[in-house]
Scaffold this motif. Structure first.
Motif, PDB file in Angstrom:
ATOM      1  N   ASP A  90      79.302 -19.693  48.221  1.00  0.00           N
ATOM      2  CA  ASP A  90      80.997 -20.409  48.413  1.00  0.00           C
ATOM      3  C   ASP A  90      81.838 -20.244  47.113  1.00  0.00           C
ATOM      4  O   ASP A  90      83.254 -19.962  47.413  1.00  0.00           O
ATOM      5  CB  ASP A  90      80.212 -21.739  47.572  1.00  0.00           C
ATOM      6  CG  ASP A  90      79.775 -22.568  49.378  1.00  0.00           C
ATOM      7  OD1 ASP A  90      79.752 -21.950  50.501  1.00  0.00           O
ATOM      8  OD2 ASP A  90      78.955 -23.685  48.849  1.00  0.00           O
ATOM      9  N   TYR A  91      80.946 -19.554  46.158  1.00  0.00           N
ATOM     10  CA  TYR A  91      81.375 -19.661  44.691  1.00  0.00           C
ATOM     11  C   TYR A  91      82.568 -18.012  45.005  1.00  0.00           C
ATOM     12  O   TYR A  91      84.125 -17.928  44.522  1.00  0.00           O
ATOM     13  CB  TYR A  91      81.048 -19.087  43.537  1.00  0.00           C
ATOM     14  CG  TYR A  91      81.703 -18.724  42.216  1.00  0.00           C
ATOM     15  CD1 TYR A  91      81.822 -20.101  41.688  1.00  0.00           C
ATOM     16  CD2 TYR A  91      82.484 -17.468  41.922  1.00  0.00           C
ATOM     17  CE1 TYR A  91      82.475 -19.726  40.095  1.00  0.00           C
ATOM     18  CE2 TYR A  91      82.960 -17.332  40.831  1.00  0.00           C
ATOM     19  CZ  TYR A  91      82.865 -18.490  40.261  1.00  0.00           C
ATOM     20  OH  TYR A  91      84.015 -18.437  38.810  1.00  0.00           O
ATOM     21  N   ILE A  92      81.938 -17.698  45.396  1.00  0.00           N
ATOM     22  CA  ILE A  92      82.815 -15.999  45.738  1.00  0.00           C
ATOM     23  C   ILE A  92      83.509 -16.302  46.877  1.00  0.00           C
ATOM     24  O   ILE A  92      85.180 -15.297  46.619  1.00  0.00           O
ATOM     25  CB  ILE A  92      81.452 -14.617  46.247  1.00  0.00           C
ATOM     26  CG1 ILE A  92      81.109 -14.876  45.550  1.00  0.00           C
ATOM     27  CG2 ILE A  92      82.713 -13.302  46.515  1.00  0.00           C
ATOM     28  CD1 ILE A  92      80.037 -13.712  45.268  1.00  0.00           C
ATOM     29  N   SER A  93      83.493 -16.798  47.712  1.00  0.00           N
ATOM     30  CA  SER A  93      83.910 -16.741  48.950  1.00  0.00           C
ATOM     31  C   SER A  93      86.054 -17.733  47.828  1.00  0.00           C
ATOM     32  O   SER A  93      86.726 -17.575  48.729  1.00  0.00           O
ATOM     33  CB  SER A  93      83.663 -17.201  49.945  1.00  0.00           C
ATOM     34  OG  SER A  93      83.457 -19.282  49.879  1.00  0.00           O
ATOM     35  N   GLU A  94      85.943 -18.868  47.483  1.00  0.00           N
ATOM     36  CA  GLU A  94      86.161 -18.528  46.999  1.00  0.00           C
ATOM     37  C   GLU A  94      87.030 -18.145  45.447  1.00  0.00           C
ATOM     38  O   GLU A  94      88.753 -18.779  45.272  1.00  0.00           O
ATOM     39  CB  GLU A  94      86.152 -20.407  46.390  1.00  0.00           C
ATOM     40  CG  GLU A  94      85.462 -21.997  47.286  1.00  0.00           C
ATOM     41  CD  GLU A  94      84.994 -22.700  46.791  1.00  0.00           C
ATOM     42  OE1 GLU A  94      85.049 -23.074  45.188  1.00  0.00           O
ATOM     43  OE2 GLU A  94      84.863 -23.799  47.404  1.00  0.00           O
ATOM     44  N   ARG A  95      86.882 -17.822  45.201  1.00  0.00           N
ATOM     45  CA  ARG A  95      87.190 -17.165  43.673  1.00  0.00           C
ATOM     46  C   ARG A  95      87.475 -15.509  44.298  1.00  0.00           C
ATOM     47  O   ARG A  95      88.461 -14.696  43.214  1.00  0.00           O
ATOM     48  CB  ARG A  95      86.367 -17.268  43.207  1.00  0.00           C
ATOM     49  CG  ARG A  95      86.833 -18.549  42.436  1.00  0.00           C
ATOM     50  CD  ARG A  95      85.958 -18.666  41.227  1.00  0.00           C
ATOM     51  NE  ARG A  95      86.131 -20.325  40.704  1.00  0.00           N
ATOM     52  CZ  ARG A  95      85.099 -21.280  41.666  1.00  0.00           C
ATOM     53  NH1 ARG A  95      84.567 -21.366  42.127  1.00  0.00           N
ATOM     54  NH2 ARG A  95      85.220 -22.993  40.574  1.00  0.00           N
ATOM     55  N   ILE A  96      87.503 -15.115  45.547  1.00  0.00           N
ATOM     56  CA  ILE A  96      87.613 -13.286  45.754  1.00  0.00           C
ATOM     57  C   ILE A  96      89.055 -13.011  45.105  1.00  0.00           C
ATOM     58  O   ILE A  96      89.031 -11.845  44.584  1.00  0.00           O
ATOM     59  CB  ILE A  96      87.001 -12.800  46.594  1.00  0.00           C
ATOM     60  CG1 ILE A  96      86.400 -11.330  47.080  1.00  0.00           C
ATOM     61  CG2 ILE A  96      87.918 -13.175  48.105  1.00  0.00           C
ATOM     62  CD1 ILE A  96      85.204 -11.096  45.839  1.00  0.00           C
ATOM     63  N   ASP A  97      89.899 -13.110  45.731  1.00  0.00           N
ATOM     64  CA  ASP A  97      91.308 -12.605  45.856  1.00  0.00           C
ATOM     65  C   ASP A  97      91.236 -12.785  43.684  1.00  0.00           C
ATOM     66  O   ASP A  97      91.939 -11.756  43.892  1.00  0.00           O
ATOM     67  CB  ASP A  97      92.031 -13.976  46.281  1.00  0.00           C
ATOM     68  CG  ASP A  97      92.280 -13.982  47.856  1.00  0.00           C
ATOM     69  OD1 ASP A  97      91.497 -12.975  48.422  1.00  0.00           O
ATOM     70  OD2 ASP A  97      92.982 -14.490  48.422  1.00  0.00           O
ATOM     71  N   ILE A  98      90.784 -13.805  43.209  1.00  0.00           N
ATOM     72  CA  ILE A  98      91.136 -13.600  41.742  1.00  0.00           C
ATOM     73  C   ILE A  98      90.117 -12.918  41.426  1.00  0.00           C
ATOM     74  O   ILE A  98      90.522 -12.690  40.534  1.00  0.00           O
ATOM     75  CB  ILE A  98      90.451 -14.956  40.970  1.00  0.00           C
ATOM     76  CG1 ILE A  98      91.748 -15.884  41.541  1.00  0.00           C
ATOM     77  CG2 ILE A  98      90.764 -15.224  39.802  1.00  0.00           C
ATOM     78  CD1 ILE A  98      91.496 -18.010  41.924  1.00  0.00           C
ATOM     79  N   ILE A  99      89.302 -12.987  41.499  1.00  0.00           N
ATOM     80  CA  ILE A  99      87.943 -11.541  40.857  1.00  0.00           C
ATOM     81  C   ILE A  99      88.822 -10.099  41.357  1.00  0.00           C
ATOM     82  O   ILE A  99      88.878  -8.998  40.427  1.00  0.00           O
ATOM     83  CB  ILE A  99      87.117 -11.309  41.624  1.00  0.00           C
ATOM     84  CG1 ILE A  99      86.181 -13.221  41.013  1.00  0.00           C
ATOM     85  CG2 ILE A  99      85.642 -10.871  41.870  1.00  0.00           C
ATOM     86  CD1 ILE A  99      84.975 -12.877  41.826  1.00  0.00           C
TER      87      ILE A  99
END
Length: 175
Positions: A97-106
């Motif tokens: 969940d964390y990665i799917s929400e923030r992958i663009d930022i990462i």
């Protein structure tokens, strides 16, 4: 195995899982942010585990311009494949969940860089860079008169690099 050994194994596997899930090499800072924001491991144990995973050749640092990024090795990928079931489903779900929400930022943090250094005659050299799939899109170096200008350029670049890139590209190709 005792409780501490199981927890140690799960935590190390979790780190491997995070890096594999992102699908890009990441910085120690980014990995630390993910782990601490989700309260998985304290900072000192995290750094110890990263060192141990590198010593075991499950992770390795690779140089990317001026950054050192952590990458999952084939050996680490194999270990994760065989022992992934030892990571609790709850933790896997949280990470997914964390990665799917923030992958663009990462990804943006990994591919868009800006920095400045003091140059000759009290001016500042600003370096703005964009990389995509290991291909350098733009590497722009600009000399500015003040630190305030250098910071402003870096901030604007970080906020909207694709728009700035497109404008520069259009200016260069239009007659």
């Amino acid at each position: 195995m005792n409780e501490n050994t199981l927890e140690l194994a799960e935590n190390k596997l979790l780190l491997l899982y995070i890096i594999k899930s992102i699908k890009y090499p990441i910085s120690n800072t980014q990995l630390t942010e993910i782990v601490l924001e989700n309260s998985f491991i304290n900072y000192f144990l995290l750094q110890q585990y990263i060192s141990e995973l590198i010593a075991s050749e499950f992770l390795k640092y690779e140089e990317n311009d001026t950054k050192k990024l952590l990458r999952l090795t084939d050996k680490g990928d194999n270990v994760l494949y065989f022992f992934k079931d030892r990571i609790s489903h709850q933790k896997i779900s949280l990470i997914d969940d964390y990665i799917s929400e923030r992958i663009d930022i990462i990804k943006k943090e990994l591919t868009i860089t800006s920095d400045y250094t003091l140059d000759n005659n009290d001016t500042f050299l600003v370096n703005l860079k964009a990389v995509e799939d290991n291909t350098l899109l733009i590497d722009l170096k600009v000399n500015v008169a003040s630190k305030k200008q250098a910071i402003a350029l870096c901030t604007k670049w970080k906020e909207n690099p694709s728009d700035i890139y497109n404008k520069i590209f259009q200016v260069l190709i239009n007659d």
